[in-house]
Design a protein around this motif. Structure first.
Motif: not given
Length: 667
Positions: A546-560
């Protein structure tokens, strides 16, 4: 942390002391099968199933199931083996075993499907009844394709061939309410999505640290366990062998060395013995604590207790917990038990026919063979027999360097490495399972960073032992617990969550977020139904396509400028705020000084959140839900699953240097 441990251990000991009666084998006449095989079970689909049992020596057996028929010959010891050929999902089936003397053993109502192991500590062990779960209108116990197996947990120095006992049952209101709640709801969701029968094997125990569930081979790869692994390796005997050797050892040792001294000779345990002039102490304690640090040998303790009319109706349980090193116990002059081993737990029963309502006399002879001696573990549950004021008197004194000491089976099930694995997990390796759901970590909080190495190592070892390198292993991240923090601060609970998340770097290891369904005042949160559902969502992906249903996970960050933009892996389910005004709580921000302050945040798009703080002009680091209990959180995906906690910094954590260290008096 000490208070948490007491709560967990209270529950664990209640369960440990009130489990089912052991039945070593499923037996019919002379034909025997290991306890894990019984009527109502689920056999693994599409896998060869090794079947090994006992029968009268040298008899020939015929084993049939479905269209299969096999012949096996019992050897001179009565052991026979056969491999059932792979079967597709379905059932029910009957497994028939008959020997050439006409004796039969029948297992009926068998299904063929997928087996999932439900392992961990008390949050996996907690049942619907323990939670006082109240049925909702959508609850029902009609699940003919779901079967439940409860395994009796035990301890051993060496891996065992079979678990002590296992009970397979169909689902009913009674059986479901006495099974792992997380496991039941997980299985209920799985069978509701497909026609494959599901068998759940519950092998878990509250208050246990992860190292109790790890085997010798993997523990040897961590130097902090050397003292334990080397000692157990040197002993190299099972608990059963040690118990047998102790019985033989005592035939001469008791009279010549152990059962000597004024207390034994003067029968200080008898009714009518006058102990009014004995000194007083408060237990639990080591007798070092009241002035006898140099004394090795026996120390006698007495106290009285009363019972009410209800208690008088049954045998009375007397729990003395851990005693260093040996003990013998009497009630009203009648011996009710004895034990050896400073880490083992004492749980004795006084027969009701020797009891009275007033003035029962409890006598305990404690014998120390070196180091500290005493009745030392707090009784934080059950009756108050242990805690409080006792009378005591010094008995025989020994020279511990010359006193012969037997090697005894010894180790707490809650903290001694490998003991639960050897008796309660290793015997299951011969049965092909589909995967594991794991809810554990609370007892490793103070060594949270270390856990980040132990959990992946354990997973890889279990996969190796099951000969299944991609076996799904699904973890429950620790729920929110304790009161909310007024300001951002270090959190061992958060550090443990991070270590749990690190295990997902392994293929087919995944994790569910429980940061929103905990209880500030209860380490055992009520909502196990949602935990089970979220685990099932992962299983449906990793095992059932089945399609993965999962809590969002941190992927990256950028500073502006003064804003840090956080990118999330959302698995196709866009971010949103649950707050009607669009507020996003739970973020903290820090500049170069590493001092964190609560920050503001807003959802930018389906995968990004902007984090900012008006007084931090050059932000560098962000943390989210980095707390024992971050309180109400708004940031979820479209499926309502909350975002996982994370941090962008790499600061040294509060548990960074903490490692396992052997303690002979650990709970």
């Amino acid at each position: 942390m000490e208070k948490i441990n007491l709560i967990m251990k209270k529950i664990a000991l209640k369960l440990l002391c009130s489990f089912i009666v052991l039945v070593p084998m499923l037996v019919c006449g002379q034909i025997e099968l290991p306890p894990i095989f019984s009527s109502h079970m689920v056999l693994p689909r599409n896998k060869q199933i090794p079947l090994e049992g006992k029968a009268e020596p040298r008899t020939t057996l015929t084993i049939t199931i479905g269209s299969q028929s096999h012949t096996a010959k019992a050897d001179k010891n009565g052991v026979w083996k056969v491999n059932l050929q792979p079967m597709v999902a379905g059932g029910p089936f009957v497994l028939q075993i008959e020997d050439d003397q006409g004796r039969e053993l029948t297992l009926d109502n068998l299904l063929v499907g997928d087996l999932w192991l439900c392992a961990g500590q008390s949050n996996m062990q907690y049942t619907l009844n323990m939670l006082r779960y109240k049925e909702t209108p959508d609850d029902n116990y009609d699940s003919p394709n779901l079967r439940l197996c409860s395994v009796w947990v035990d301890r051993d120095y060496l891996p065992r061939k079979d678990v002590p006992n296992a009970v397979w049952q169909e689902v009913s209101k009674e059986t479901a309410r006495n099974f792992s709640a997380v496991g039941y709801f997980f299985g209920k969701n799985l069978v509701g999505e497909q026609e494959v029968p599901i068998g759940l094997i519950s092998s878990n125990l509250g208050a246990t640290a992860i190292e109790t569930w790890m085997g010798m081979d993997v523990l040897k790869t961590f130097p902090q366990f050397d003292e334990v692994t080397q000692k157990v390796g040197k002993i190299n005997k099972s608990f059963k062998t040690l118990d047998t050797e102790l019985e033989k050892f005592r035939k001469k040792w008791d009279d010549k060395y152990y059962l000597k001294g004024p207390g034994i000779e003067g029968k200080w345990y008898e009714e009518g013995y006058d102990y009014s002039n004995w000194e007083e102490c408060t237990l639990p304690a080591f007798w070092d604590d009241f002035g006898y640090a140099s004394h090795d040998g026996s120390m006698w303790f007495k106290r009285t207790f009363d019972l009410d009319s209800v208690q008088m109706e049954n045998d009375f349980n007397i729990v003395l917990n851990q005693i260093d090193d040996y003990d013998r116990v009497w009630v009203n002059g009648v011996q009710i038990g004895e034990s050896f081993g400073k880490s083992n737990f004492r749980n004795y029963s006084a027969p009701k026919d020797i009891l009275r309502e007033k003035g029962n006399i409890l006598t305990v002879r404690v014998f120390d063979v070196g180091g500290k001696g005493g009745i030392y573990t707090n009784a934080f549950w059950g009756n108050s027999i242990l805690n409080g004021t006792w009378k005591y008197k010094k008995g025989v004194r020994i020279d511990s360097s010359r006193f012969p000491q037997p090697e005894v089976a010894n180790g707490s099930p809650f903290s001694h490495p490998m003991l639960l694995y050897n008796a309660s997990i290793a015997p299951l390796h011969k049965i092909p399972i589909t995967g594991v759901i794991w809810y554990q970590g609370e007892s490793n909080e103070s060594r949270a960073v270390e856990y980040g190495s132990l959990l992946p190592a354990m997973i890889q070892d279990w996969r190796k032992q099951w000969n299944n390198p991609k076996m799904p292993f699904l973890v429950v991240q620790l729920a929110n617990y304790r009161q909310e923090d007024a300001e951002p601060k270090n959190s061992q609970w958060a550090e443990l969550r991070e270590s749990q998340m690190k295990a997902t770097e392994l293929e087919h290891v995944d994790i569910v977020n429980a940061i929103d369904i905990g209880d500030a005042n209860d380490i055992h949160p009520y909502n196990k139904k949602e935990v089970g559902r979220r685990l099932a969502l992962l299983a449906q992906h990793h095992t059932y396509g089945k399609t993965l249903k999962k809590s969002p996970v941190f992927k990256g960050s950028t500073l502006s400028d003064s804003i840090i933009t956080i990118e999330f892996e959302t698995y196709g389910s866009p971010l949103k705020s649950m707050d009607k005004h669009g507020y996003v709580r739970g973020f903290a921000m820090a500049g170069a000084d590493g001092k964190f302050y609560w920050a503001k945040a807003k959802v930018l798009n389906d995968t990004q959140v902007a984090v900012y703080h008006g007084d931090i002009k050059k932000p560098m680091y962000v943390r989210y839900a980095w707390s024992d209990n971050p309180g109400p959180l708004d940031l979820v995906n479209a499926d309502g699953l909350p975002v996982f906690p994370f941090r962008t910094d790499d600061f040294e954590l509060s548990t960074e240097k903490n490692r396992y260290s052997y303690d002979p008096h650990a709970f």
